[in-house]
Design a protein around this motif. Structure first.
Motif, PDB file in Angstrom:
ATOM      1  N   ILE A 210      34.149  30.089  42.776  1.00 50.25           N
ATOM      2  CA  ILE A 210      35.356  30.805  42.347  1.00 50.25           C
ATOM      3  C   ILE A 210      36.154  31.076  43.606  1.00 50.25           C
ATOM      4  CG2 ILE A 210      36.262  32.961  41.407  1.00 50.25           C
ATOM      5  CD1 ILE A 210      33.980  33.039  39.448  1.00 50.25           C
ATOM      6  N   ALA A 211      37.157  30.247  43.829  1.00 52.53           N
ATOM      7  CA  ALA A 211      37.967  30.326  45.045  1.00 52.53           C
ATOM      8  C   ALA A 211      39.405  30.532  44.623  1.00 52.53           C
ATOM      9  CB  ALA A 211      37.831  29.031  45.843  1.00 52.53           C
ATOM     10  N   PHE A 212      40.058  31.556  45.154  1.00 54.31           N
ATOM     11  CA  PHE A 212      41.429  31.808  44.696  1.00 54.31           C
ATOM     12  C   PHE A 212      42.300  32.487  45.732  1.00 54.31           C
ATOM     13  CE2 PHE A 212      40.820  36.357  43.364  1.00 54.31           C
ATOM     14  CZ  PHE A 212      39.437  36.414  43.395  1.00 54.31           C
ATOM     15  N   GLY A 213      43.587  32.252  45.583  1.00 56.39           N
ATOM     16  CA  GLY A 213      44.577  32.806  46.492  1.00 56.39           C
ATOM     17  C   GLY A 213      44.948  34.216  46.091  1.00 56.39           C
ATOM     18  N   ILE A 214      45.211  35.053  47.083  1.00 52.86           N
ATOM     19  CA  ILE A 214      45.542  36.456  46.840  1.00 52.86           C
ATOM     20  C   ILE A 214      46.728  36.854  47.721  1.00 52.86           C
ATOM     21  CG2 ILE A 214      43.205  37.132  46.139  1.00 52.86           C
ATOM     22  CD1 ILE A 214      42.673  38.119  48.962  1.00 52.86           C
ATOM     23  N   GLY A 215      47.330  37.993  47.401  1.00 51.06           N
ATOM     24  CA  GLY A 215      48.418  38.525  48.215  1.00 51.06           C
ATOM     25  C   GLY A 215      47.883  39.382  49.347  1.00 51.06           C
ATOM     26  N   THR A 216      48.794  39.859  50.163  1.00 53.37           N
ATOM     27  CA  THR A 216      48.388  40.610  51.351  1.00 53.37           C
ATOM     28  C   THR A 216      47.735  41.952  51.015  1.00 53.37           C
ATOM     29  OG1 THR A 216      50.072  39.521  52.681  1.00 53.37           O
ATOM     30  CG2 THR A 216      49.255  41.630  53.498  1.00 53.37           C
ATOM     31  N   SER A 217      48.212  42.626  49.953  1.00 55.19           N
ATOM     32  CA  SER A 217      47.565  43.890  49.557  1.00 55.19           C
ATOM     33  C   SER A 217      46.116  43.628  49.176  1.00 55.19           C
ATOM     34  CB  SER A 217      48.296  44.518  48.375  1.00 55.19           C
ATOM     35  OG  SER A 217      49.583  44.938  48.763  1.00 55.19           O
ATOM     36  N   GLU A 218      45.879  42.493  48.517  1.00 52.30           N
ATOM     37  CA  GLU A 218      44.512  42.145  48.147  1.00 52.30           C
ATOM     38  C   GLU A 218      43.690  41.733  49.376  1.00 52.30           C
ATOM     39  OE1 GLU A 218      44.736  40.571  43.598  1.00 52.30           O
ATOM     40  OE2 GLU A 218      45.859  39.391  45.029  1.00 52.30           O
ATOM     41  N   VAL A 219      44.333  41.103  50.345  1.00 52.10           N
ATOM     42  CA  VAL A 219      43.650  40.803  51.608  1.00 52.10           C
ATOM     43  C   VAL A 219      43.142  42.106  52.231  1.00 52.10           C
ATOM     44  CG1 VAL A 219      43.972  39.995  53.995  1.00 52.10           C
ATOM     45  CG2 VAL A 219      44.907  38.659  52.083  1.00 52.10           C
ATOM     46  N   GLU A 220      44.020  43.110  52.243  1.00 47.79           N
ATOM     47  CA  GLU A 220      43.635  44.410  52.799  1.00 47.79           C
ATOM     48  C   GLU A 220      42.473  45.016  51.998  1.00 47.79           C
ATOM     49  OE1 GLU A 220      46.980  47.089  53.251  1.00 47.79           O
ATOM     50  OE2 GLU A 220      45.672  48.827  53.488  1.00 47.79           O
ATOM     51  N   HIS A 221      42.534  44.858  50.675  1.00 45.79           N
ATOM     52  CA  HIS A 221      41.483  45.391  49.808  1.00 45.79           C
ATOM     53  C   HIS A 221      40.140  44.725  50.110  1.00 45.79           C
ATOM     54  CE1 HIS A 221      39.362  46.505  46.109  1.00 45.79           C
ATOM     55  NE2 HIS A 221      40.278  47.422  45.906  1.00 45.79           N
ATOM     56  N   VAL A 222      40.153  43.423  50.323  1.00 43.29           N
ATOM     57  CA  VAL A 222      38.906  42.707  50.632  1.00 43.29           C
ATOM     58  C   VAL A 222      38.404  43.088  52.026  1.00 43.29           C
ATOM     59  CG1 VAL A 222      37.809  40.447  50.920  1.00 43.29           C
ATOM     60  CG2 VAL A 222      39.488  40.797  49.105  1.00 43.29           C
ATOM     61  N   LEU A 223      39.324  43.195  52.977  1.00 45.92           N
ATOM     62  CA  LEU A 223      38.904  43.615  54.324  1.00 45.92           C
ATOM     63  C   LEU A 223      38.168  44.956  54.252  1.00 45.92           C
ATOM     64  CD1 LEU A 223      42.100  42.784  56.451  1.00 45.92           C
ATOM     65  CD2 LEU A 223      39.907  41.593  56.571  1.00 45.92           C
ATOM     66  N   ALA A 224      38.701  45.874  53.455  1.00 44.64           N
ATOM     67  CA  ALA A 224      38.162  47.237  53.426  1.00 44.64           C
ATOM     68  C   ALA A 224      36.926  47.370  52.545  1.00 44.64           C
ATOM     69  CB  ALA A 224      39.240  48.211  52.948  1.00 44.64           C
ATOM     70  N   THR A 225      36.839  46.570  51.471  1.00 44.87           N
ATOM     71  CA  THR A 225      35.793  46.833  50.460  1.00 44.87           C
ATOM     72  C   THR A 225      34.908  45.634  50.126  1.00 44.87           C
ATOM     73  OG1 THR A 225      37.121  46.186  48.535  1.00 44.87           O
ATOM     74  CG2 THR A 225      37.413  48.445  49.353  1.00 44.87           C
ATOM     75  N   GLN A 226      35.305  44.437  50.550  1.00 48.51           N
ATOM     76  CA  GLN A 226      34.595  43.193  50.207  1.00 48.51           C
ATOM     77  C   GLN A 226      34.593  42.930  48.692  1.00 48.51           C
ATOM     78  OE1 GLN A 226      33.872  41.572  53.034  1.00 48.51           O
ATOM     79  NE2 GLN A 226      33.463  39.752  51.811  1.00 48.51           N
ATOM     80  N   THR A 227      35.553  43.536  48.003  1.00 44.34           N
ATOM     81  CA  THR A 227      35.649  43.363  46.542  1.00 44.34           C
ATOM     82  C   THR A 227      37.117  43.254  46.137  1.00 44.34           C
ATOM     83  OG1 THR A 227      35.884  45.739  46.130  1.00 44.34           O
ATOM     84  CG2 THR A 227      33.634  44.852  46.143  1.00 44.34           C
ATOM     85  N   LEU A 228      37.329  42.879  44.875  1.00 39.07           N
ATOM     86  CA  LEU A 228      38.667  42.892  44.274  1.00 39.07           C
ATOM     87  C   LEU A 228      38.555  43.293  42.810  1.00 39.07           C
ATOM     88  CD1 LEU A 228      40.364  39.568  45.471  1.00 39.07           C
ATOM     89  CD2 LEU A 228      41.143  41.883  45.990  1.00 39.07           C
ATOM     90  N   TRP A 229      39.532  44.041  42.308  1.00 40.32           N
ATOM     91  CA  TRP A 229      39.640  44.285  40.877  1.00 40.32           C
ATOM     92  C   TRP A 229      40.279  43.067  40.226  1.00 40.32           C
ATOM     93  CZ3 TRP A 229      37.134  48.163  38.711  1.00 40.32           C
ATOM     94  CH2 TRP A 229      36.815  49.277  39.492  1.00 40.32           C
ATOM     95  N   GLN A 230      39.642  42.546  39.227  1.00 35.40           N
ATOM     96  CA  GLN A 230      40.144  41.340  38.566  1.00 35.40           C
ATOM     97  C   GLN A 230      39.901  41.415  37.069  1.00 35.40           C
ATOM     98  OE1 GLN A 230      41.413  38.197  40.174  1.00 35.40           O
ATOM     99  NE2 GLN A 230      41.798  39.774  41.701  1.00 35.40           N
ATOM    100  N   ARG A 231      40.670  40.627  36.325  1.00 34.77           N
ATOM    101  CA  ARG A 231      40.375  40.378  34.914  1.00 34.77           C
ATOM    102  C   ARG A 231      39.970  38.929  34.780  1.00 34.77           C
ATOM    103  NH1 ARG A 231      42.455  44.265  31.273  1.00 34.77           N
ATOM    104  NH2 ARG A 231      42.089  42.844  29.547  1.00 34.77           N
ATOM    105  N   LYS A 232      39.026  38.678  33.902  1.00 35.93           N
ATOM    106  CA  LYS A 232      38.537  37.300  33.775  1.00 35.93           C
ATOM    107  C   LYS A 232      39.622  36.404  33.173  1.00 35.93           C
ATOM    108  CE  LYS A 232      34.698  34.653  31.996  1.00 35.93           C
ATOM    109  NZ  LYS A 232      33.549  34.666  31.093  1.00 35.93           N
ATOM    110  N   PRO A 233      39.868  35.258  33.804  1.00 38.62           N
ATOM    111  CA  PRO A 233      40.869  34.341  33.261  1.00 38.62           C
ATOM    112  C   PRO A 233      40.325  33.561  32.065  1.00 38.62           C
ATOM    113  CG  PRO A 233      39.871  33.387  35.202  1.00 38.62           C
ATOM    114  CD  PRO A 233      39.264  34.763  35.041  1.00 38.62           C
ATOM    115  N   LEU A 234      41.230  32.952  31.317  1.00 37.93           N
ATOM    116  CA  LEU A 234      40.836  32.029  30.248  1.00 37.93           C
ATOM    117  C   LEU A 234      40.227  30.779  30.870  1.00 37.93           C
ATOM    118  CD1 LEU A 234      44.070  32.384  28.085  1.00 37.93           C
ATOM    119  CD2 LEU A 234      41.810  33.366  27.575  1.00 37.93           C
ATOM    120  N   GLN A 235      39.499  30.034  30.048  1.00 35.06           N
ATOM    121  CA  GLN A 235      38.750  28.878  30.558  1.00 35.06           C
ATOM    122  C   GLN A 235      39.362  27.579  30.020  1.00 35.06           C
ATOM    123  OE1 GLN A 235      35.697  29.454  32.597  1.00 35.06           O
ATOM    124  NE2 GLN A 235      36.931  31.315  32.696  1.00 35.06           N
ATOM    125  N   MET A 236      39.763  26.727  30.942  1.00 30.20           N
ATOM    126  CA  MET A 236      40.305  25.418  30.551  1.00 30.20           C
ATOM    127  C   MET A 236      39.441  24.321  31.173  1.00 30.20           C
ATOM    128  SD  MET A 236      44.010  23.548  31.291  1.00 30.20           S
ATOM    129  CE  MET A 236      44.951  25.012  31.118  1.00 30.20           C
TER     130      MET A 236
END
Lengths: 467, 208
Positions: free
Chosen positions: A140-166
């Motif tokens: 699961i590899a995905f692009g994020i914005g800078t606020s999310e970069v900061e979130h990962v730097l600080a917490t090693q996690t992200l809040w996400q919703r599961k996407p649909l499956q194609m």
């Protein structure tokens, strides 16, 4: 009965909220100089620190010149500042940096796999929309914005919703000179630039199974051009062989356990898909874009489409605008379109296999008069390998420029840019207005097709050029 | 997140184009900044200005009737392409606080929410009606109410929109999401301990 995405997702849940948002653990984080300065600044302002420095790898790629004097000379003050800022931030936090003069420096999505950081079953993010590239490993590899970069730097996690499956099933044998780039351009043309929005897209089928890791990465790389943040391909022996022996590979002590773990990842036969698409590779032809969206791709034998034949008024207006920007008339044969520049490189097509394929077409030929053609290896390691194989000589003797690694002419952030009105045959991923420089005109295609354009001075069918 | 969003009543600025990509919103050469501020200058640069640098009179952001508008109304798949959060920073620096469109790219929508900017997704025909009304009567106001999840516009246009409840509460409170996540520190640490047993190879540090 789960998809591969679901299996990886479920193993990364730290906690779950009632409203469907989950806190997803992030195994690996790639950092580059453009989308990270404000994230590091945010951390400092809030008095926070980086949670797991060993999970990260940083590199400068977007701003770097690709000329030999770049270690000592970067003319653009802001580029210099951004490159220096990442150096200081990485050093300050204790994050490994492949600095501008490091032999391993290169495009972030190319050095990730090279270092062994991309592996099956992991979550991996980067402040860059083409991070989906690494989904080619079954991740699961995905692009994020800078606020999310900061979130990962600080917490090693992200809040996400599961996407649909194609799922996109590609079957059949590719003809000579038809490539993974043509597959993904055809998929985007079929489902549209927003066709995958809200979805994770798994590519499957016998065509994909026979494909190298390089080809798989090209396909996952451009999934974002169909709107999907995630592209995935199930890991197999090809994947395991690619990962083995790299610096961050599991190593002999964990290899058996890792492979056993990886073998459990592929989607179950009865997994449910929210959407399924199929593409036959048998009759696929080399593709080229004519417009200003990656969905504007056609087989090279075609003609620039006529907006007047388009019944939908909104689409007609979009096409008219695209043709005006591109300076093209409806009905023009694609192979009658001359080019000024050729760019072979980028996170889409800057890997060793891409350079081999382009060199095969360029060998013994000459870049057409008036055309400037750049070959920009995706990383220092790709460059070294290409030189060991003599590819640099092939390109130089044919009149191509042989550059140092970086994002180069994919986007207008470094000295490699189009001038207004210039037309480029490009192996990159986006043909948006101004993408390669203000007023520049981009035609996306495979490395083979770009090499054919270089030696003919126009968009050309590589099958005829190489014959 | 630093800024709250509750509701606004403002001039609606129509940008009648679909698939507006983030390269168009803010060209790459403006991404060399190490700050979040000042990006409004580059917003829609290639569309706002001619090659010689003069403002294009017909571009909505240059028309006096729309000046000061804080809600942009645009076509489908708004914010596609590059993940650059600079697109949101540029819109906000210019003065926008909300976008109304039929759909957004996933990354752009997330970036909006992290900055207190509201991406309102209405049905395509509703956006069409709103767009036409704003084009027909330039300078008309629209009202966006997040608690009510409603948009009202000229001529009695009134629509409701959906939004993820978590995103909604974060916007209403202007919540610092990292601070919230840090309250899960024990859960994150427990996850790491457990996963180190199952996939120890993923916890190797990236070598120098």
């Amino acid at each position: 009965m789960a998809t591969m995405f679901s299996k990886i997702w479920d193993r990364h849940l730290v906690t779950e909220r009632d409203d469907g948002n989950v806190l997803l653990y992030i195994d690996r984080h790639l950092v580059h100089e453009v989308t990270s300065p404000q994230a590091f600044e945010g951390l400092v302002l809030a008095g926070r620190s980086v949670r797991r420095t060993g999970a990260m790898l940083a590199v400068q790629d977007h701003n770097v010149p690709t000329t030999p004097d770049r270690s000592t000379r970067i003319d653009d003050r802001e580029s210099r500042e951004q490159i220096r800022t990442l150096r200081e931030n990485a050093l300050g936090a204790g994050i490994t940096l492949f600095d501008i003069d490091d032999p391993r420096q290169g495009i972030v999505h190319i050095i990730g796999p090279e270092s062994g950081l991309a592996q099956p079953g992991i979550t991996i993010v980067c402040g860059d929309s083409h991070t989906g590239t690494l989904g080619a490993f079954g991740a699961i590899a995905f692009g994020i914005g800078t606020s999310e970069v900061e979130h990962v730097l600080a917490t090693q996690t992200l809040w996400q919703r599961k996407p649909l499956q194609m799922r996109v099933v590609v079957s059949g044998a590719l003809a000579p000179f038809v490539t993974p780039k043509d597959i993904i351009l055809a998929v985007i043309a079929k489902i549209g630039a927003a066709g995958g929005t809200g979805h994770a897209v798994e590519f499957a089928g016998d065509t994909i199974r026979r494909m190298s890791m390089e080809g798989r990465m090209t396909i996952c790389n451009m999934t974002i051009e169909a709107g999907a943040r995630f592209g995935l391909i199930a890991p197999d022996e090809v994947t395991y062989a690619y990962v083995k022996g790299r610096p961050l590979a599991p190593g002999p002590e964990h290899e058996a356990a890792a492979i056993a773990y990886w073998e459990g990842l592929p989607s179950d036969p009865g997994a449910g898909w929210d959407r399924e698409e199929a593409l036959s590779a048998d009759a696929l032809e080399p593709h080229v874009t004519w417009g200003t969206s990656p969905q504007d791709a056609l087989p090279v034998g075609g003609r620039v489409p006529d907006p007047e034949a388009q019944p939908d008024p909104k689409e007609r207006a979009r096409m008219l605008r695209a043709l005006e920007y591109m300076g093209l008339a409806a009905g023009t044969k694609l192979t009658d379109i001359p080019v000024d520049k050729v760019f072979i490189g980028s996170c889409t097509n800057g890997r060793i296999e891409d350079l081999r394929a382009a060199a095969q077409v360029a060998r013994g030929k000459r870049v057409a008069k008036g055309v400037t053609a750049l070959v920009v290896p995706g990383s220092g390691l790709v460059r070294k390998q290409a030189e060991a194989e003599g590819l640099d000589r092939v390109f130089l003797e044919a009149g191509f420029e042989w550059r140092l690694p970086g994002c180069s002419m994919c986007l207008g952030m470094n000295p490699d840019k189009l001038k207004a009105g210039e037309r480029c045959a490009s192996t990159s991923n986006r043909n948006f207005e101004g993408r390669q420089g203000p007023g520049g005109r981009t035609h996306l295609m495979s490395p083979q097709m770009a090499a054919a354009a270089a030696v003919t001075g126009r968009i050309a069918d590589v099958r005829e050029v190489a014959r | 997140m630093r800024e709250k969003f509750v509701s606004i009543t403002t001039v609606g600025v129509p940008l009648d184009r679909g698939n507006v990509d983030t390269d168009a919103i803010i060209p790459a050469r403006y991404l060399k900044t190490v700050k979040r501020t000042g990006l409004g200058e580059g917003l829609f640069f290639a569309w706002r200005y001619d090659a010689d640098g003069s403002a294009r009179a017909d571009f909505p952001l240059n028309r006096p009737e729309y000046r000061g508008g804080r809600a942009l109304v645009a076509g489908e798949n708004f914010g596609c392409g590059s993940s650059r959060e600079h697109a949101v920073w540029a819109l906000m620096d210019f003065g926008f606080r909300a976008v109304v469109a039929p759909s957004y790219s996933d990354i752009f929508r997330n970036n909006c929410l992290k900055n207190g900017m509201l991406p309102v997704a209405l049905k395509a025909p509703e956006v069409r009606v709103l767009m036409d009304a704003l084009l027909a009567a330039p300078g008309s106001e629209i009202a966006i109410d997040l608690p009510e999840q409603s948009v009202t516009g000229p001529g009695g246009i009134s629509c409701r929109f959906e939004i993820d409840p978590f995103a909604k509460s974060c916007l209403l409170e202007g919540r610092d999401e990292i601070a919230l996540t840090l309250t899960y520190g024990a859960e994150i640490a427990r996850y790491e301990r457990e996963r180190k047993q199952v996939t120890p190879w993923l916890f190797r540090d990236v070598p120098e």
